[in-house]
Design an enzyme around this catalytic site. Structure first.
Site, PDB file in Angstrom:
ATOM      1  N   CYS A 121       0.842  -1.196   0.000  1.00 17.81           N
ATOM      2  CA  CYS A 121       0.000   0.000   0.000  1.00 17.81           C
ATOM      3  C   CYS A 121       0.878   1.247   0.000  1.00 17.81           C
ATOM      4  CB  CYS A 121      -0.910  -0.013   1.225  1.00 17.81           C
ATOM      5  SG  CYS A 121      -1.900   1.496   1.423  1.00 17.81           S
ATOM      6  N   CYS A 124       0.417   3.173   3.551  1.00 17.35           N
ATOM      7  CA  CYS A 124       0.918   2.715   4.859  1.00 17.35           C
ATOM      8  C   CYS A 124       1.974   1.626   4.777  1.00 17.35           C
ATOM      9  CB  CYS A 124      -0.257   2.230   5.710  1.00 17.35           C
ATOM     10  SG  CYS A 124      -1.034   0.712   5.091  1.00 17.35           S
ATOM     11  N   CYS A 169      -7.152  -1.216   1.431  1.00 19.18           N
ATOM     12  CA  CYS A 169      -6.110  -1.704   2.324  1.00 19.18           C
ATOM     13  C   CYS A 169      -6.735  -1.985   3.683  1.00 19.18           C
ATOM     14  CB  CYS A 169      -5.004  -0.662   2.452  1.00 19.18           C
ATOM     15  SG  CYS A 169      -3.766  -1.070   3.724  1.00 19.18           S
ATOM     16  N   CYS A 172      -5.155   0.713   6.517  1.00 12.16           N
ATOM     17  CA  CYS A 172      -5.428   2.153   6.517  1.00 12.16           C
ATOM     18  C   CYS A 172      -6.723   2.532   5.799  1.00 12.16           C
ATOM     19  CB  CYS A 172      -4.252   2.923   5.911  1.00 12.16           C
ATOM     20  SG  CYS A 172      -4.061   2.697   4.120  1.00 12.16           S
ATOM     21  N   CYS A 192      -8.471  -5.520  -9.711  1.00 13.75           N
ATOM     22  CA  CYS A 192      -8.135  -4.453 -10.665  1.00 13.75           C
ATOM     23  C   CYS A 192      -7.688  -3.244  -9.848  1.00 13.75           C
ATOM     24  CB  CYS A 192      -9.364  -4.142 -11.505  1.00 13.75           C
ATOM     25  SG  CYS A 192      -9.088  -2.951 -12.813  1.00 13.75           S
TER      26      CYS A 192
END
Length: 203
Positions: A121, A124, A169, A172, A192
């Site tokens: 991510c 984070c 995510c 976060c 996607c």
């Protein structure tokens, strides 16, 4: 002579009215074109949603992944204010991760990326996808058929007049993209994902 002048004036007026009507028609055509472009852009930004297969397409709710559809009040372990996120992220990262935007198809830095490693991510650093689950979907966005266990959560997304499954995510809550049930084996899923939502750790 007076009749000729009157005839000329009438003819000139008719021509003026004709050209005014033509100008109005041109303006209307431009508006229709702009509206059509806007609609096309919205459809294009639907994260590469493919036409569902009539046979064999797996139901997202029975595949076991991503995690169960959550409600919009879900809590995340990393909890920052929007002002804090603006200081950490670039303008484009903030638009996608926090405002649920979509990058243009075929423009992302990870679309054709083929290194071995882990996609994390961008907000984070949470590890999301392994490179060996990445595949070419032809949609214009990085696609993966599986996630790292527990790394991604999801919820139903009704934006743009469609019903899709948004993926975020799990740490976060950053918007990653959407998941569809038209991917390859062994999961039958296609995550996607926006490149701008990702970073990469090479092995």
């Amino acid at each position: 002579m007076q009749k000729r002048n009157m005839s000329f004036i009438i003819t000139k007026t008719a021509f003026c009215e004709f050209f005014i009507k033509i100008s109005k028609i041109k303006v209307m055509i431009k508006k229709v074109i702009l509206i059509s472009i806007s609609i096309f852009s919205v459809l294009l930004n639907a994260c590469g949603q493919k036409t569902p297969s009539k046979t064999g397409e797996k139901d997202l709710m029975t595949c076991g992944k991503p995690t169960e559809i959550q409600n919009t009040s879900m809590k995340f372990t990393i909890d920052k204010t929007e002002e804090e996120w603006k200081k950490i992220l670039t303008e484009e990262q903030y638009r996608v991760l926090r405002q649920k935007g979509t990058e243009r198809a075929f423009t992302g830095k990870f679309y054709k990326h083929k290194e071995n490693g882990i996609y994390v991510c961008a907000g984070c650093g949470n590890e999301l996808f392994k490179s060996d689950t990445k595949f070419e979907s032809g949609t214009g966005w990085p696609s993966y058929y599986d996630m790292i266990e527990g790394a991604v959560t999801s919820k139903t997304d009704y934006s743009h007049g469609m019903e899709r499954t948004e993926v975020m995510c799990a740490k976060c809550g950053g918007h990653l993209g959407h998941v569809f049930g038209d991917g390859p084996n062994p999961t039958g899923l296609r995550y996607c994902i926006n490149s701008v939502s990702l970073d990469f750790k090479a092995k």
